[in-house]
Design a protein around this motif. Structure first.
Motif, PDB file in Angstrom:
ATOM      1  N   TYR A 585       0.832  -1.201   0.000  1.00  0.00           N
ATOM      2  CA  TYR A 585       0.000   0.000   0.000  1.00  0.00           C
ATOM      3  C   TYR A 585       0.874   1.261   0.000  1.00  0.00           C
ATOM      4  CZ  TYR A 585      -3.430   3.431   1.638  1.00  0.00           C
ATOM      5  OH  TYR A 585      -4.222   4.543   1.753  1.00  0.00           O
ATOM      6  N   LYS A 586       1.931   1.216   0.843  1.00  0.00           N
ATOM      7  CA  LYS A 586       2.832   2.367   0.871  1.00  0.00           C
ATOM      8  C   LYS A 586       3.544   2.549  -0.469  1.00  0.00           C
ATOM      9  CE  LYS A 586       3.789   2.291   5.865  1.00  0.00           C
ATOM     10  NZ  LYS A 586       4.831   2.147   6.907  1.00  0.00           N
ATOM     11  N   VAL A 587       3.920   1.417  -1.067  1.00  0.00           N
ATOM     12  CA  VAL A 587       4.580   1.513  -2.367  1.00  0.00           C
ATOM     13  C   VAL A 587       3.634   2.117  -3.412  1.00  0.00           C
ATOM     14  CG1 VAL A 587       5.476   0.132  -4.274  1.00  0.00           C
ATOM     15  CG2 VAL A 587       6.261  -0.305  -1.964  1.00  0.00           C
ATOM     16  N   ASP A 588       2.350   1.696  -3.343  1.00  0.00           N
ATOM     17  CA  ASP A 588       1.370   2.284  -4.272  1.00  0.00           C
ATOM     18  C   ASP A 588       1.246   3.778  -4.047  1.00  0.00           C
ATOM     19  OD1 ASP A 588       0.954  -0.181  -5.333  1.00  0.00           O
ATOM     20  OD2 ASP A 588      -0.796  -0.639  -4.083  1.00  0.00           O
ATOM     21  N   ILE A 589       1.168   4.164  -2.774  1.00  0.00           N
ATOM     22  CA  ILE A 589       1.057   5.594  -2.485  1.00  0.00           C
ATOM     23  C   ILE A 589       2.297   6.341  -2.976  1.00  0.00           C
ATOM     24  CG2 ILE A 589       0.935   7.291  -0.615  1.00  0.00           C
ATOM     25  CD1 ILE A 589      -0.770   5.332   0.953  1.00  0.00           C
ATOM     26  N   LEU A 590       3.475   5.749  -2.691  1.00  0.00           N
ATOM     27  CA  LEU A 590       4.711   6.393  -3.147  1.00  0.00           C
ATOM     28  C   LEU A 590       4.778   6.441  -4.666  1.00  0.00           C
ATOM     29  CD1 LEU A 590       7.324   4.874  -0.648  1.00  0.00           C
ATOM     30  CD2 LEU A 590       6.414   7.206  -0.669  1.00  0.00           C
ATOM     31  N   GLN A 591       4.282   5.381  -5.292  1.00  0.00           N
ATOM     32  CA  GLN A 591       4.285   5.375  -6.753  1.00  0.00           C
ATOM     33  C   GLN A 591       3.375   6.466  -7.298  1.00  0.00           C
ATOM     34  OE1 GLN A 591       6.236   3.344  -8.489  1.00  0.00           O
ATOM     35  NE2 GLN A 591       5.649   4.338 -10.382  1.00  0.00           N
ATOM     36  N   THR A 593       2.509   9.178  -5.665  1.00  0.00           N
ATOM     37  CA  THR A 593       3.166  10.458  -5.370  1.00  0.00           C
ATOM     38  C   THR A 593       4.293  10.732  -6.364  1.00  0.00           C
ATOM     39  OG1 THR A 593       2.680  10.051  -3.031  1.00  0.00           O
ATOM     40  CG2 THR A 593       4.271  11.787  -3.560  1.00  0.00           C
ATOM     41  N   THR A 594       5.060   9.684  -6.674  1.00  0.00           N
ATOM     42  CA  THR A 594       6.141   9.856  -7.645  1.00  0.00           C
ATOM     43  C   THR A 594       5.588  10.256  -9.007  1.00  0.00           C
ATOM     44  OG1 THR A 594       7.418   8.176  -6.472  1.00  0.00           O
ATOM     45  CG2 THR A 594       8.115   8.727  -8.710  1.00  0.00           C
ATOM     46  N   ASN A 595       4.481   9.626  -9.397  1.00  0.00           N
ATOM     47  CA  ASN A 595       3.868   9.997 -10.675  1.00  0.00           C
ATOM     48  C   ASN A 595       3.411  11.447 -10.661  1.00  0.00           C
ATOM     49  OD1 ASN A 595       4.289   7.403 -11.566  1.00  0.00           O
ATOM     50  ND2 ASN A 595       2.262   6.692 -10.975  1.00  0.00           N
ATOM     51  N   MET A 596       2.803  11.867  -9.522  1.00  0.00           N
ATOM     52  CA  MET A 596       2.375  13.261  -9.422  1.00  0.00           C
ATOM     53  C   MET A 596       3.580  14.195  -9.524  1.00  0.00           C
ATOM     54  SD  MET A 596      -0.447  12.877  -6.379  1.00  0.00           S
ATOM     55  CE  MET A 596      -0.605  14.639  -6.209  1.00  0.00           C
ATOM     56  N   TYR A 597       4.652  13.830  -8.778  1.00  0.00           N
ATOM     57  CA  TYR A 597       5.847  14.668  -8.843  1.00  0.00           C
ATOM     58  C   TYR A 597       6.442  14.689 -10.249  1.00  0.00           C
ATOM     59  CZ  TYR A 597       5.915  15.139  -3.748  1.00  0.00           C
ATOM     60  OH  TYR A 597       5.613  15.452  -2.462  1.00  0.00           O
ATOM     61  N   GLU A 598       6.400  13.541 -10.896  1.00  0.00           N
ATOM     62  CA  GLU A 598       6.923  13.499 -12.259  1.00  0.00           C
ATOM     63  C   GLU A 598       6.101  14.391 -13.184  1.00  0.00           C
ATOM     64  OE1 GLU A 598       9.508  12.146 -13.599  1.00  0.00           O
ATOM     65  OE2 GLU A 598      10.297  11.187 -11.802  1.00  0.00           O
ATOM     66  N   GLN A 599       4.771  14.338 -13.015  1.00  0.00           N
ATOM     67  CA  GLN A 599       3.920  15.205 -13.830  1.00  0.00           C
ATOM     68  C   GLN A 599       4.196  16.673 -13.529  1.00  0.00           C
ATOM     69  OE1 GLN A 599      -0.108  13.999 -13.137  1.00  0.00           O
ATOM     70  NE2 GLN A 599       0.132  12.003 -14.170  1.00  0.00           N
ATOM     71  N   ASP A 600       4.329  16.996 -12.215  1.00  0.00           N
ATOM     72  CA  ASP A 600       4.651  18.385 -11.864  1.00  0.00           C
ATOM     73  C   ASP A 600       6.005  18.777 -12.443  1.00  0.00           C
ATOM     74  OD1 ASP A 600       2.294  18.452 -10.497  1.00  0.00           O
ATOM     75  OD2 ASP A 600       3.180  18.121  -8.509  1.00  0.00           O
ATOM     76  N   LYS A 601       6.955  17.862 -12.372  1.00  0.00           N
ATOM     77  CA  LYS A 601       8.281  18.158 -12.909  1.00  0.00           C
ATOM     78  C   LYS A 601       8.211  18.420 -14.408  1.00  0.00           C
ATOM     79  CE  LYS A 601      12.891  16.108 -13.423  1.00  0.00           C
ATOM     80  NZ  LYS A 601      13.711  14.915 -13.159  1.00  0.00           N
TER      81      LYS A 601
END
Length: 855
Positions: A585-591, A593-601
């Motif tokens: 579950y944490k990995v999914d959340i981190l994934q 979040t990472t996708n969101m950060y990647e999109q923001d980036k």
């Protein structure tokens, strides 16, 4: 060596670099042609070499470029090879390894219609590799099989052992369950019987089995269709109103890193007929279709897995040792791969086209994995093998990593139409033979003494024989037996005495009694001997019983300890599963979040690039504005300089006029004063008044214009020699929008190529370049500027111009400065040309052509 504590499929530890390896065994089988007059492109040279001939039509199209190619195999089977011969060389060693706790993988490979399914399954009277492997397995382990449900799969690719009571309850539960309604089959063809597949005379068995073990066989049957795994043995209830499609299965990895199909049905079978019946049950569910090349073409990869569970008997040889660490599980996978095909030949459409694409993709992934394995082994590289790109390679990756022997049967159709596909199959087979797989090691099960089962059987037979021999005394308490023994004694004679002198009756009675006494003594002795032997046997039985009770108590204590350990392990597993779910579950959340950060980036990078582009445009616009402002300032400065010069000249002229007037008045006064004294003298010279003509002449001298010719002489206007009058070749660029002013002085450029628009072709022929540019001056007159430059070749092969000189031609009227004071003689003055030279200004080139403004 002890086995794994969970009864899992064994995975050997990591091998050392010097571990023995064997290449993948690749065999070739050639099927007969469909018609006698059909062209053949495959020839069997020897028992291990075949040769491919290009068809005649292909040779004509390729101008005879195709040569005869030879390929070698471990063994080649011709068109006259029987199924039994094929089994003896290929599958029989794998079945022996299965009995000796070694895994095996056997798969057929080839183009569609090459005989793969026939090789694996066979037909009535000609059983293939699969039914013959089952027959050999059950012929070998038949007397040593355990009762049903003694071994039980734990649904995690492992095996558990149940005691006799639990197994009996499982059997009763299965017998009491009603049959599940099954999905009606659309095929009306009757199932073939196993008795029709193999001739009893061709039956075989393995003699090298461990008689001190009990065996159980479990089979499963799956298919991989469109890269999805389906269970062909799953009994799903049939709903005629809302039928449900079959559910796909997923691959999982057990604790020993072995891949297995989660939730797959594993059926325990006790005979060859039962196993073949289960196989045919799944075979009827397999997806086949009619194509242009094959009437019954397999549209999926099928995997029939035979799993053999074995455990040793206890020290007495009576029952299976209730120790899960002693359970060994080995398996043999029989794989029938779907054939590769070209859609241009099969003319597949819709779902058939999708099936063909998925089949070819999975086979391509298999080839890629083999290529990477070979490269890693031959070149010493450590590239990642793409097992996960396909379900087929992902399921069998453990075999290529050293989990067992791998055998491949390449089926070839020798007809000429399949030549190009067969050529690709041969190349893949040749490359596969270079892949090496670690050789599996022998794994003994336990350290108990051998021959326990045989000694137990011999003891039972001896005990039964002794009881039969000495059974009469042992049952003396039985009245029938006692009557029989009494009847066997000699009868008593008549004991009545009627005569005192009778001397025969008593002797006869004494003789009979003595004989009866002797018989009784013999019977008593025999009975005592039998009682002693029975007592010794009973004492031995008591000793064995006490030893067994002690062993049983020890086993119960060990069982309780292991149950506690198992409970602790289950709790630990549950805790780890919960922790794993939490981490997932944490990995999914981190994934996420990472996708969101990647999109923001990415969005910020895009915004940054947009702003940088905007900044570059603004800087370019600023530079252009600075250049325009610089030009405007320069024009304004020149204009005011001219205006100041004009005003200074006008002021000087005005002061000169005033000075002349004063001088005139002084001269007149001087003349009046000296008139009386010098009456006879000549009149003084009249001073010349400064005029505009003199100023104009001075201005003409300052300019580059030629002086006027004297009257009466022919006028030959002398043109100023332009800087362009060299020996070089020029490109004379005169835009079509320029106006013809009709002035006397015109620039003459010899050896010039006149164009209205410059081109790279024209620039490549010349060394110099001049642009005629017209613009409106500050005084309202048209100015013509000659912008000159050198032409040179760039590194990229283009042409560039470096400007170095500007000449300005201006049309002026000399009397236009003082129109208000212009005299009548000046009104008809003709305009003159004024040429202004400016110093050369170097510029930089940009993409081979750049214009510059006048500084």
């Amino acid at each position: 060596m002890l086995r794994n504590g969970k009864g899992r499929t064994p995975r050997p530890p990591k091998k050392a670099s010097n571990i023995e390896k064997d290449p993948v065994g690749v065999y070739c089988r050639i099927r007969p042609l469909g018609a006698e007059d059909e062209e053949c492109c495959v020839e069997m040279i020897s028992s291990s070499i075949i040769q491919l001939h290009a068809p005649d039509g292909l040779k004509a199209n390729r101008n005879g470029e195709y040569k005869e190619m030879q390929y070698s195999f471990k063994k080649v089977f011709g068109i006259n090879t029987t199924q039994k011969e094929l089994f003896e060389d290929i599958a029989r060693p794998l079945v022996k390894d299965l009995i000796h706790c070694k895994n095996g993988l056997l798969f057929t490979y080839g183009v569609t219609g090459s005989g793969k399914t026939f090789t694996m399954t066979g037909s009535p009277g000609e059983g293939g590799l699969l039914p013959r492997s089952l027959d050999m397995l059950f012929n070998s382990i038949g007397p040593s099989q355990a009762k049903r449900f003694v071994f039980k799969p734990d649904e995690k690719n492992g095996m558990e052992i149940q005691n006799q009571v639990e197994a009996l309850l499982e059997r009763q539960k299965r017998d009491s369950q009603p049959p599940v309604p099954k999905t009606p089959s659309s095929r009306q063809k009757a199932d073939p019987e196993f008795a029709d597949m193999i001739n009893p005379a061709e039956a075989c068995k393995s003699d090298s089995i461990d008689e001190d073990c009990c065996y159980s066989v479990f089979v499963s049957y799956i298919e991989i269709y469109n890269n999805y795994i389906y269970d062909l043995l799953e009994d799903a209830p049939f709903d005629p109103i809302r039928p449900k499609p079959p559910q796909s299965k997923i691959l999982r990895e057990d604790q020993n890193h072995n891949m297995y199909v989660a939730g797959c049905t594993e059926v325990e079978v006790k005979s060859t007929e039962e196993a073949f019946e289960v196989f045919w049950k799944g075979q009827k569910k397999r997806r086949i279709a009619n194509t242009q090349l094959n009437r019954e073409s397999s549209r999926s990869h099928s995997v029939f897995t035979v799993k053999l569970a074995q455990a040793p008997l206890d020290a007495d040889g009576d029952h299976i040792l209730q120790d899960k660490s002693q359970v060994n599980v080995s398996q043999l996978c029989l794989v029938d791969l779907a054939g590769s095909e070209r859609t241009s030949r099969t003319r597949a459409e819709g779902s058939r086209l999708r099936e063909a694409g998925n089949i070819n993709q999975s086979l391509m992934t298999l080839r890629t994995c083999m290529e990477v394995l070979r490269e890693n082994q031959m070149c010493g590289t450590n590239k990642m093998v793409p097992y996960r790109d396909s379900k087929v390679t992902h399921l069998f990756k453990n075999y290529f990593d050293g989990e067992g022997k791998v055998r491949m049967v390449v089926c070839v159709n020798p007809k000429a139409d399949d030549y190009e596909e067969t050529l690709l199959v041969m190349r893949f087979a040749e490359m596969t033979q270079e892949v090496e797989v670690a050789r599996p090691v022998d794994r003994p099960i336990c350290g108990l003494a051998a021959g326990r089962r045989h000694r137990n059987q011999a003891f039972r037979e001896e005990l039964s024989h002794r009881l039969q021999e000495r059974g009469a005394p042992s049952v003396a308490d039985d009245p029938a037996v006692l009557n029989q023994l009494i009847e066997s004694l000699p009868p008593l004679p008549c004991c009545e005495l009627v005569d005192p002198s009778d001397d025969q009756t008593l002797p006869r009675l004494i003789e009979v009694l003595e004989r009866r006494h002797q018989i009784r003594q013999k019977m008593t002795e025999e009975f005592n001997k039998t009682a002693i032997s029975i007592k010794s046997i009973l004492q031995q039985f008591d000793g064995d019983h006490s030893a067994k009770e002690n062993l049983l108590n020890d086993q119960r204590s060990k069982l309780s300890e292991k149950e506690r350990l198992l409970a602790n392990q289950r709790m630990e597993i549950e805790r780890l599963e919960k922790k794993s779910k939490t981490l997932e579950y944490k990995v999914d959340i981190l994934q996420k979040t990472t996708n969101m950060y990647e999109q923001d980036k990415r969005s910020l990078q895009q915004e940054l690039e947009t702003r940088e582009q905007r900044l570059q445009r603004e800087l370019a616009e600023k530079r252009r504005m600075e250049q325009r402002m610089q030009g405007a300032v320069t024009d304004a400065r020149l204009k005011w300089e001219k205006e100041c010069e004009r005003r200074v000249n006008a002021k000087q002229l005005e002061m000169q006029n005033k000075l002349w007037v004063k001088d005139e008045k002084l001269k007149q006064l001087k003349a009046i004063v000296t008139e009386s004294s010098g009456a006879g003298c000549a009149p003084p010279e009249k001073p010349e008044r400064p005029s505009r003509d003199r100023d104009r002449n001075a201005a003409q001298k300052r300019s580059a214009s030629p002086s006027a010719a004297p009257k009466g002489l022919p006028v030959h206007p002398m043109h100023r020699r332009s800087h362009s009058a060299g020996g070089e070749k020029w490109v004379d660029h005169k835009p079509a929008s320029n106006l013809d002013l009709g002035t006397v002085m015109q620039p003459i450029i010899p050896n010039a190529l006149k164009v209205s628009a410059p081109s790279e072709r024209a620039l490549s022929k010349c060394q110099m370049y001049v642009l005629r540019h017209q613009e409106l001056g500050s005084d309202g007159e048209i100015e013509t500027k000659l912008i000159k430059g050198n032409v040179f070749r760039t590194r990229a092969g283009g042409q560039a111009v470096q400007f170095n000189d500007i000449e300005t031609l201006r049309l002026e009227c000399p009397t236009a400065v003082s129109r208000k004071r212009r005299s009548g003689s000046d009104e008809g003055a003709a305009p003159v040309d004024n040429i202004e030279n400016r110093a050369p200004v170097p510029t930089a080139t940009n993409h081979g052509y750049q214009k510059r403004r006048k500084p």
